[in-house]
Design an enzyme around this catalytic site. Sequence first.
Site, PDB file in Angstrom:
ATOM      1  N   ASP A  57       0.873  -1.168   0.000  1.00  0.00           N
ATOM      2  CA  ASP A  57       0.000   0.000   0.000  1.00  0.00           C
ATOM      3  C   ASP A  57       0.909   1.216   0.000  1.00  0.00           C
ATOM      4  O   ASP A  57       1.521   1.553   1.022  1.00  0.00           O
ATOM      5  CB  ASP A  57      -0.910   0.011   1.232  1.00  0.00           C
ATOM      6  CG  ASP A  57      -1.903   1.169   1.212  1.00  0.00           C
ATOM      7  OD1 ASP A  57      -1.734   2.101   0.400  1.00  0.00           O
ATOM      8  OD2 ASP A  57      -2.846   1.155   2.017  1.00  0.00           O
ATOM      9  N   ASN A  84       4.163   4.594 -11.293  1.00  0.00           N
ATOM     10  CA  ASN A  84       3.015   4.545 -12.201  1.00  0.00           C
ATOM     11  C   ASN A  84       1.674   4.538 -11.477  1.00  0.00           C
ATOM     12  O   ASN A  84       0.675   5.024 -12.013  1.00  0.00           O
ATOM     13  CB  ASN A  84       3.113   3.293 -13.077  1.00  0.00           C
ATOM     14  CG  ASN A  84       1.801   2.959 -13.741  1.00  0.00           C
ATOM     15  OD1 ASN A  84       1.406   3.572 -14.738  1.00  0.00           O
ATOM     16  ND2 ASN A  84       1.081   1.986 -13.198  1.00  0.00           N
ATOM     17  N   TYR A 150      -7.049  15.136  -9.431  1.00  0.00           N
ATOM     18  CA  TYR A 150      -6.059  14.327 -10.137  1.00  0.00           C
ATOM     19  C   TYR A 150      -5.115  15.225 -10.941  1.00  0.00           C
ATOM     20  O   TYR A 150      -3.890  15.076 -10.882  1.00  0.00           O
ATOM     21  CB  TYR A 150      -6.774  13.346 -11.049  1.00  0.00           C
ATOM     22  CG  TYR A 150      -5.900  12.572 -11.997  1.00  0.00           C
ATOM     23  CD1 TYR A 150      -5.222  11.440 -11.559  1.00  0.00           C
ATOM     24  CD2 TYR A 150      -5.774  12.947 -13.331  1.00  0.00           C
ATOM     25  CE1 TYR A 150      -4.434  10.698 -12.440  1.00  0.00           C
ATOM     26  CE2 TYR A 150      -4.987  12.221 -14.210  1.00  0.00           C
ATOM     27  CZ  TYR A 150      -4.314  11.102 -13.763  1.00  0.00           C
ATOM     28  OH  TYR A 150      -3.533  10.384 -14.637  1.00  0.00           O
ATOM     29  N   GLY A 151      -5.683  16.174 -11.699  1.00  0.00           N
ATOM     30  CA  GLY A 151      -4.861  17.077 -12.489  1.00  0.00           C
ATOM     31  C   GLY A 151      -3.931  17.903 -11.619  1.00  0.00           C
ATOM     32  O   GLY A 151      -2.756  18.109 -11.939  1.00  0.00           O
ATOM     33  N   ALA A 152      -4.446  18.385 -10.488  1.00  0.00           N
ATOM     34  CA  ALA A 152      -3.617  19.164  -9.576  1.00  0.00           C
ATOM     35  C   ALA A 152      -2.485  18.321  -9.007  1.00  0.00           C
ATOM     36  O   ALA A 152      -1.341  18.778  -8.874  1.00  0.00           O
ATOM     37  CB  ALA A 152      -4.483  19.725  -8.450  1.00  0.00           C
ATOM     38  N   LYS A 154      -1.094  15.695 -10.428  1.00  0.00           N
ATOM     39  CA  LYS A 154      -0.119  15.413 -11.483  1.00  0.00           C
ATOM     40  C   LYS A 154       0.745  16.638 -11.776  1.00  0.00           C
ATOM     41  O   LYS A 154       1.927  16.503 -12.104  1.00  0.00           O
ATOM     42  CB  LYS A 154      -0.841  14.946 -12.749  1.00  0.00           C
ATOM     43  CG  LYS A 154      -1.444  13.552 -12.641  1.00  0.00           C
ATOM     44  CD  LYS A 154      -0.389  12.489 -12.409  1.00  0.00           C
ATOM     45  CE  LYS A 154      -0.958  11.078 -12.523  1.00  0.00           C
ATOM     46  NZ  LYS A 154       0.064  10.037 -12.289  1.00  0.00           N
TER      47      LYS A 154
END
Length: 254
Positions: A57, A84, A150-152, A154
Site C-alpha cells: 500500500d 506509475n 487528479y490534475g492538480a 499530477k
Amino acid sequence: MTDTRQVVVVTGGTRGVGAGIARSFLAAGASVVVCARRPPEKPVEAAGATAEFRPLDLRDAEAAQDFFRQVAADHGTVDVLVNNAGGTPFGLLADSAPARQAKIVELNLLAPLYASLAAYEVMRGQEAGGSITMIGSVSGARPSPGSGAYGAAKAGLENLARTMAVEWAPAVRVNTVVLGLARTESAHLHYGDEEGIAQVARTVPLGRLADPSDVGDACVFLASDRARYISGAALQLHGGGERPAFLDAASVNH
C-alpha cells in the site's frame, strides 16, 4: 536493452499502463518487481520472463521504506523506480466530498513521494546510483473537468520530480513521462464504447490512443545509459497533443 540486468520496480504494475511498462522492461532484459495492493489476475510476462509481485500500500510511508529495503536485500540493488500507480474516477469537484478528493491527491502525489524517498535511500548508496521516472499526465498542464484533484496532483508530481532531480543529483536521475490519452482495459470507463474510443482517438494528431507499450518503451529509454544526461525533464508522450477545439468550431477550413 537496459544496462546490464537492472532491477526495476514498477508501482501499480499489475495491469493497464503499469503492466505495459513492466513488460517493456522484461523484454529489455531487466529483473522486474511490480507492486500493488492486490495481486494481478494473471502474471505479468514478456520475452519468457515474469515480473515478481509484492504487495504494497503505497500510501503507507513506512511500508514503502520496508519494501525497498527488502527488494534491495533480495536482489542486490534497486536501479530503477517507475512511479506509475495512480488514477481517478470521474467526478466534478462540487459533487465530491473533500475526503474523496484528498484520497485522490494522496494516491497520485503523496504515494509517489513516499516511494521515491524510500527508493532514494537505497539508490544513494549504490555506486551506479539510480533512476526514477514519474508517470505524469497532460491533465496536470490543462484544465481537467471531472478530474480536478487528479490534475492538480499530477501538476505537483511533475514539479516534485524537477526538484528531486536537483536535490538528488548526481546519484539519482529523476524524470517525468507526461502521458496523454491511453488505451487500457479501463478505457471504456472514460471514453465509452468502441465508437467512443475511436472518436477520441481521432482527436489525437497521430490518430490513436497511446498503447501501454508506448509508455513502457519511453520508460526503458529514460532508465537506460542513452538517457544518462537527461534529468529533470518532462517527456511529452501524447501523440502530438490535442487538436484545438476552435479549429473544429471555426467555419474556415484549415
